[in-house]
Design an enzyme around this catalytic site. Structure first.
Site, PDB file in Angstrom:
ATOM      1  N   GLY A 274       0.893  -1.283  -0.043  1.00 14.02           N
ATOM      2  CA  GLY A 274       0.090  -0.060   0.075  1.00 14.02           C
ATOM      3  C   GLY A 274       0.880   1.337   0.232  1.00 14.02           C
ATOM      4  CG  HIS A 446     -20.552  -6.814 -35.656  1.00 16.12           C
ATOM      5  ND1 HIS A 446     -20.504  -7.843 -34.745  1.00 16.12           N
ATOM      6  CD2 HIS A 446     -20.442  -7.431 -36.771  1.00 16.12           C
ATOM      7  CE1 HIS A 446     -19.972  -8.782 -35.404  1.00 16.12           C
ATOM      8  NE2 HIS A 446     -20.089  -8.535 -36.392  1.00 16.12           N
TER       9      HIS A 446
END
Length: 474
Positions: A274, A446
């Protein structure tokens, strides 16, 4: 009518600070933007975080494609990675972006960029020890602290040994470790494990838990994907001790739920536990600004307990350590200071993990929706049924969409190709409270990966075209 021009000091020129400075300048304020020469313009994100890791991530993607080139009918022999060239490319990208930001700042006459270390004398005074040796005292109306964060080390015995490193250290290395042990499986740990595996390291990942903020289904799916790439993943385990043995490091780790230990050996040990707020030298105690190990305490407007002093980004205790969130907070604070009523929704922001395959999510997870008592439904579309994913040879993963009882989209979770680009349609939908019908009447091109989002969303109403006919609901 005469309007008094505000003088505002911004301490730190990372993605929170420099964005705040530019927005303040756009609104007419005089801005003093102060950045220590230690890191420079762009902060951690540009110099030691987002951008360097993503340049490495691109290399890992290319390496992965080459390794699997025979799938595309291409045979490649005798390739290798040049660590020095990798560093040079990373530095080139960083310097180009840094130069661009510097040019942006210079284009505003009402921003003064000061290289030096800032200390807060009182709520209207900043002391700057300039890099050129000069000391300046600057009087301002408001102060915005944007000093960011830095890697933190665990209390594991042996973390001070040579070869035990942070993400900053790893990004400065020209050589690729033969064996890299990664301690921690948050975003930083998973990204570096996946990237360095792609670059050719033997990677061992020690994880107490995997991507704790992600949807549980994504968390369960990513582990076998990482293992399939060749990463040794140990789950539900904590590093207990690191021991130096010649030029190697041995890590002793203990399982959390059973009385058993594991020992692994590597060349480097990355502590990915962290990051902590950078507050040293700001004189917070002297001014009376409240803070803890989690960061500077702020209210909903990101104002500290000292009136007129604000803290944005990683340095505050909001707990969202993301560059884009820091930038949003910076814009919010400047607009508030300049008399505009700003808006910010910290419940809706994209989370992105640059691993292979990519992971991204926005909004509520299934677990969070259940905790909040929200009635919801979910639909999932697999990339294996998407034409573009098939052409890319990247069919792992899925897009999952959650909607509430009113069909409003409340969560989107993606694991798969270009997840971190695709997530923004979900973020747009949730931020603007769109529902399934809004997505249904939007034509998706598409063949594209975005069709998978449309199909997953349509599946919420049993209208997806490229899913098997749904079973009758009981």
């Amino acid at each position: 009518m005469f309007t008094l021009v505000k003088n505002i000091a911004v301490i730190g020129a990372g993605p929170g600070g420099y964005v705040a400075a530019i927005r303040g300048a756009q609104l007419g304020a005089n801005i003093y933007l102060i950045e220590s020469g230690k890191q420079g313009i762009g902060g951690t994100c540009l110099n030691r975080g987002c951008i360097p890791t993503k340049t490495y991530f691109r290399n890992a993607e290319i390496m992965s494609t080459i390794k699997n080139s025979e799938e595309f009918g291409i045979t490649v022999d005798g390739f290798h990675l040049d660590g020095k060239a990798l560093q040079e490319r990373k530095n080139k990208v960083v310097n180009q972006l840094k130069g661009g930001i510097e040019s942006l700042i210079k284009s505003y006459d009402n921003i003064e960029l000061i290289s030096g270390k800032a200390s807060i004398k009182d709520k209207n005074t900043i002391m700057v020890q300039c890099d050129n040796g000069e000391e300046r005292e600057i009087s301002v109306d408001n102060i915005v602290i944007a000093t960011g964060s830095e890697p933190t080390m665990t209390e594991t015995k042996g973390v001070d040994l040579e070869g035990v490193i942070t993400s900053d250290d790893l990004l400065d290395m020209e050589e690729i470790p033969e064996t890299l042990i990664v301690v921690g499986a948050g975003v930083i740990g998973v990204e570096f494990a996946s990237i360095y595996n792609g670059l050719g390291s033997n990677v061992i990942l020690l994880a107490s838990r995997m991507l704790k903020n992600a949807d549980m289904e994504v968390r369960k799916r990513i582990t076998p994907y990482l293992k399939r790439q060749g990463i040794d993943v140990y789950m539900d385990i904590r590093a207990k001790e690191i021991i130096k043995e010649g030029d190697k490091l041995r890590v002793v780790a203990k399982y959390k739920t059973k009385d058993k230990e594991v020992e692994v050996v590597g060349d480097k040990v990355l502590i990915a536990s962290g990051r902590g707020a950078v507050v040293e030298g700001l004189n917070l105690d002297g001014v009376g600004i409240e803070y803890t190990h989690k960061g500077i305490h702020v209210n909903d407007d990101f104002e500290t307990n000292v009136e007129g002093i604000y803290a944005i980004g990683d340095v505050n205790d909001v707990g969202i350590q993301l560059a884009h969130v820091a930038s949003s907070q910076g814009v919010y604070v400047m607009e508030k200071l300049m008399g505009i009523k700003p808006e910010i929704n910290l419940d809706v922001y994209p989370n992105c993990v640059f691993c292979l395959p990519e992971v991204a999510h926005v909004g509520l997870t299934e677990e969070e929706a259940k905790e909040k008592g929200i009635e919801f439904k979910s639909s999932k579309f697999l990339f294996g049924a998407n034409g573009k994913a098939l052409t890319l040879g990247e069919t792992d993963g899925f897009i999952k969409v959650l909607a509430d009882e009113n069909n409003k989209i409340i969560g989107v979770h993606i694991i798969g190709p270009h997840a971190n680009d695709l997530i923004h349609e979900g973020a747009l939908a949730i931020a603007n409270e769109l529902n399934v019908e809004h997505i249904a009447k939007t034509i998706h091109a598409h063949p594209t990966l975005s069709e998978a989002f449309a199909e997953a969303t349509l599946g919420l109403n049993d209208q997806a075209i490229h899913m098997a006919k749904p079973r009758k609901r009981r």
